[in-house]
Design an enzyme around this catalytic site. Structure first.
Site, short mmCIF file in Angstrom:
data_model
loop_
_atom_site.label_atom_id
_atom_site.label_comp_id
_atom_site.label_asym_id
_atom_site.label_seq_id
_atom_site.Cartn_x
_atom_site.Cartn_y
_atom_site.Cartn_z
N GLY A 1 0.82 -1.21 0.00
CA GLY A 1 0.00 0.00 0.00
C GLY A 1 0.85 1.25 0.00
CB ALA A 2 4.29 1.76 -1.20
CG ASN A 3 -0.93 3.40 -3.99
OD1 ASN A 3 -0.91 2.24 -3.61
ND2 ASN A 3 -2.06 4.11 -4.08
N GLY B 1 -1.21 7.55 1.59
CA GLY B 1 -1.35 7.54 3.04
C GLY B 1 -0.10 7.14 3.80
N GLY C 1 1.53 4.35 3.83
CA GLY C 1 2.51 3.65 3.01
C GLY C 1 3.39 4.59 2.22
CB SER D 1 -6.83 -0.30 13.46
OG SER D 1 -7.86 0.59 13.87
CE1 TYR E 1 -9.75 -1.37 8.98
CE2 TYR E 1 -10.50 -0.37 11.03
CZ TYR E 1 -9.54 -0.51 10.04
OH TYR E 1 -8.37 0.21 10.12
#
Length: 315
Positions: free
Chosen positions: A23-25, A27, A29, A153, A178
């Site tokens: 998820g590096a793209n 937020g 990440g 979380s 979640y």
């Protein structure tokens, strides 16, 4: 114990280190990848969309001109894609020093992954379970200590692992699903640490973290998928008033990944108001996350569902 005022400036040099961030793209990440790159690491940006990943890499290079970035497709909602990603890394890298299991989806309408898993459980937990298992040999091959950092979380506290309805086919609540996925993240992180220790893998450690309340795109996907303009607007207001920046929210992950005083099985989060913001500190997750019987059962179920066996080899 609070690490008062700890920032990315306190990160050690990471030259000659390879870091994988899911998820590096966007937020957390994106901010994490930028910080790792700034300290000299080679950052493998594992992204569902290569196009968005390349766009994020361009943004990082504007801030860190000498950044060493490798954008690769990794769709955590597709087990075959995860396996292909891992195979590509094994072809091109001798070792991985840090794996950040960061990507996630939050409070979305019920949908399923390519393999038929409920999406939040499938992406947040099962995808990372499979990815970590595939990369275990590269993590062990690192020179010195390597770390697996799994992002959870505060929502783990409302989570419950329902083994009779793991995929929430009978009853689906976007927040309860979640919570289950985030509780699963912690059960996995702690059980992985126990197994690493039991097999004498003392140079590989598993650590968990959470970002508190950070202003990222994560909060907006659910309202957008529901087609709710009102909820999207309300989330924007809440983020503006309550949230810390994504850069600040990435600090617990960065601390867990790099700080010298971190040991396996720790849980790092922001130590300020209601654990939602502030400098990183070591914290305690709830009793459910520490239940070893549940963790062991979840591990076995996850192995069955993903088909990924962890090969710890001989003791």
């Amino acid at each position: 114990m609070s690490m008062t005022g700890w920032t990315i400036e306190d990160m050690p040099p990471l030259t000659d280190r390879t870091v994988v961030v899911t998820g590096a793209n966007s937020g957390l990440g994106l901010e994490g990848s930028k910080a790792f790159a700034r300290r000299g690491a080679t950052v493998v940006m594992a992204c569902r969309s290569v196009e968005r990943g390349e766009s994020a890499a361009t943004e990082i290079r504007e801030a860190v001109p000498n950044a060493t970035l490798d954008v690769r497709e990794c769709d955590l909602a597709d087990l075959s894609n995860i396996a292909s990603f891992a195979e590509g890394l094994r072809d091109d890298y001798d070792a991985i020093d840090i794996l950040c299991n960061n990507a996630g989806v939050m409070a979305i309408p019920r949908s399923e992954t390519a393999d038929g898993f409920e999406t939040q459980f499938g992406v947040n937990h099962l995808g990372h379970f499979a990815l970590t298992g595939h990369l275990l040999d590269l993590l062990r091959a690192a020179d010195g200590e390597s770390r697996i950092v799994t992002q959870s979380s505060g929502a783990h506290e409302m989570g419950e692992i329902d083994f009779e309805d793991l995929q929430r086919e009978r009853s689906y609540g976007k927040w309860s699903a979640y919570g289950q996925s985030k509780l699963a993240n912690l059960l996995f992180a702690y059980e992985l640490q126990r197994r690493l220790g039991n097999h004498g893998w003392n140079d590989v450690i598993s650590v968990a973290c959470h970002p508190g309340y950070a202003d990222t795109d994560l909060q907006f996907r659910g309202p957008r998928e529901m087609g709710s303009t009102l909820r999207t607007a309300a989330m924007g207001v809440a983020n503006a008033v309550l949230a810390q920046s994504a850069e600040q929210g990435a600090l617990p992950m960065l601390y867990a990944a790099t700080a010298e005083d971190v040991i396996g099985g720790e849980y790092v989060g922001p130590g300020g108001l209601l654990d939602m913001r502030g400098s990183p500190e070591f914290q305690q997750s709830n009793a459910a996350s520490r239940d070893e019987a549940t963790a062991e059962r979840l591990w076995e179920v996850s192995t069955d569902l993903t088909g990924v066996e962890y090969d710890f080899g001989a003791d």
